[in-house]
Every structure is written in C-alpha cells, then in structure tokens.
Design a protein around this motif. Structure first.
Motif, PDB file in Angstrom:
ATOM      1  N   LEU A   1      -3.570  -0.144   8.007  1.00 14.09           N
ATOM      2  CA  LEU A   1      -4.349  -0.379   6.447  1.00 14.09           C
ATOM      3  C   LEU A   1      -5.322   0.480   6.421  1.00 14.09           C
TER       4      LEU A   1
ATOM      5  N   GLN B   1       0.916  -1.172  -0.070  1.00 11.41           N
ATOM      6  CA  GLN B   1      -0.048   0.166   0.007  1.00 11.41           C
ATOM      7  C   GLN B   1       0.798   1.218  -0.029  1.00 11.41           C
TER       8      GLN B   1
ATOM      9  N   THR C   1      -5.076   4.382   4.246  1.00  8.14           N
ATOM     10  CA  THR C   1      -5.951   4.415   3.203  1.00  8.14           C
ATOM     11  C   THR C   1      -6.806   5.639   3.396  1.00  8.14           C
TER      12      THR C   1
ATOM     13  N   ARG D   1      -4.556   8.676   2.708  1.00 11.95           N
ATOM     14  CA  ARG D   1      -4.379   8.809   1.303  1.00 11.95           C
ATOM     15  C   ARG D   1      -5.658   9.403   0.505  1.00 11.95           C
TER      16      ARG D   1
ATOM     17  N   ALA E   1      -5.598  -5.262   0.041  1.00 13.38           N
ATOM     18  CA  ALA E   1      -5.220  -5.308   1.615  1.00 13.38           C
ATOM     19  C   ALA E   1      -6.093  -6.340   2.292  1.00 13.38           C
TER      20      ALA E   1
ATOM     21  N   VAL F   1      -7.402   3.230  -5.199  1.00 12.73           N
ATOM     22  CA  VAL F   1      -7.540   2.953  -3.781  1.00 12.73           C
ATOM     23  C   VAL F   1      -8.542   1.989  -3.468  1.00 12.73           C
TER      24      VAL F   1
ATOM     25  N   ASN G   1      -7.034  -1.286  -4.325  1.00 12.00           N
ATOM     26  CA  ASN G   1      -6.133  -1.569  -3.291  1.00 12.00           C
ATOM     27  C   ASN G   1      -6.670  -2.044  -1.974  1.00 12.00           C
ATOM     28  N   LEU G   2      -7.768  -1.635  -1.520  1.00 16.06           N
ATOM     29  CA  LEU G   2      -8.533  -2.044  -0.403  1.00 16.06           C
ATOM     30  C   LEU G   2      -8.718  -3.641  -0.304  1.00 16.06           C
TER      31      LEU G   2
ATOM     32  N   PHE H   1       1.201   3.948  -3.010  1.00 19.68           N
ATOM     33  CA  PHE H   1       0.853   5.421  -2.610  1.00 19.68           C
ATOM     34  C   PHE H   1       2.109   6.150  -3.139  1.00 19.68           C
TER      35      PHE H   1
END
Length: 182
Positions: A143, A97, A147, A150, A178, A171, A174-175, A101
């Motif tokens: 996490l 992550q 996020t 971000r 995660a 994002v 990306n979650l 970023f």
C-alpha cells in the motif's frame, strides 16, 4: 516478507469503493485546460464535452456527459472499471487503491505502478505472477509503495502545477482508507 494471501479479499465492496470514489469526483466541469474534458484527449482536440462524476469526455467521447446521472456513472464504474480491473485474488485494500488510481490515471498505468512497487515486470496486466508477488509482500508495504509510485507519477506530469493539489489531496484521503482497510 510476511505475506497476506489468507486475508479477506472482499472487505471493500464495489458499493463502498464507489461511495469513497464519488467523494473525490465532482459535478459537471468544462475546464478548457483539462485534456480529459476534450473528446480527443488533448486540449483543443475534438469537442469540449467535460467531465461529470469523474466520467470524462476523452474516455467516453460519445456519452452525453452533461446529462449523466449518478446512477449511470455508477454503472459505468462497475462495468468498465471495477469488473475489468482483473484484481481478483488481491486484498481489497489494494484493489480499492489500484481501482481509484486506474480511474484517475488509466488502468495500464496503475497496474504498471503496482508491478513496479513489488518488483515484477511492469507490463500493465494483472496475471498470476503479479497476484502471487503482491500476496507475497506485506500488505502495508504494498500500500505504501504503490502510493509512493502514484505520487511520483503525478509529480512527473506537466499538468501537476494545475491539478496536483487535488491529486495529492485525493491520495492523502486514500491513505486514510488504506489504514482502515488493512
């Protein structure tokens, strides 16, 4: 705090991270409104060389962006971003992550947002205090808070109305990673 220092730190390898990243990064683009496409880092400043595979003219002004190969982009991401992140000792879910970023917003910004999310001095450098503080927190808390930081950062940018939907979709994707990585 539950902590997670004993959890694996290498579950997300560079190759796996790169495959995920390249799914977010497109082909060659010379969008004149994108500051990253200009060698000077601002619209109209320098030469419009574009971005390819996420490798941008503002970061690599002397690179032949248009003719960049995927293999060359992978080498750049490994040498200049993955190896230089300095996140050894962090859980690989956080490393991925943070790395993604950093590529999208700059290493210092990404690290500062991580530091803010865990309540340590936000100096933009990962050192023993940052690593210890991250590892003292619950993995999911880090996490999710990273996020949130971000997204807050992205929405503060003047370019959010133009590029925000893409950043938010990145994002969101990306979650999901995660959730797989924790």
């Amino acid at each position: 705090m539950l902590g997670f220092a004993s959890l694996p730190t290498n579950a997300v390898t560079f190759d796996k991270a790169f495959d995920r990243l390249i799914g977010h990064e497109g082909g060659y683009s010379t969008d004149r409104k994108d500051p990253g496409n200009w060698t000077g880092g601002k619209v109209g400043l320098g030469t419009l060389k574009g971005t390819k595979y996420g490798i941008a003219a503002n970061t690599y002004p002397s690179l032949d962006i248009k003719n960049l190969t995927l293999a060359q982009a992978k080498e750049i991401y490994k040498k200049d971003w993955w190896d230089k992140l300095g996140a050894n000792g962090l859980h690989s879910a956080i490393v991925f992550q943070l790395w993604d970023f950093a590529i999208n917003a700059g290493k210092k910004r990404a690290v500062m947002e991580l530091q803010q999310s865990i309540g340590v001095t936000a100096d933009g450098a990962i050192g023993p205090k940052t690593i210890a503080a991250v590892n003292a927190h619950d993995l999911n808390d880090v996490l999710l808070t990273l996020t949130a930081e971000r997204l807050t950062f992205y929405t503060s940018l003047s370019t959010f109305p133009t590029y925000g939907k893409g950043w938010v979709n990145r994002v969101a994707s990306n979650l999901k990673f995660a959730a797989q990585d924790n």
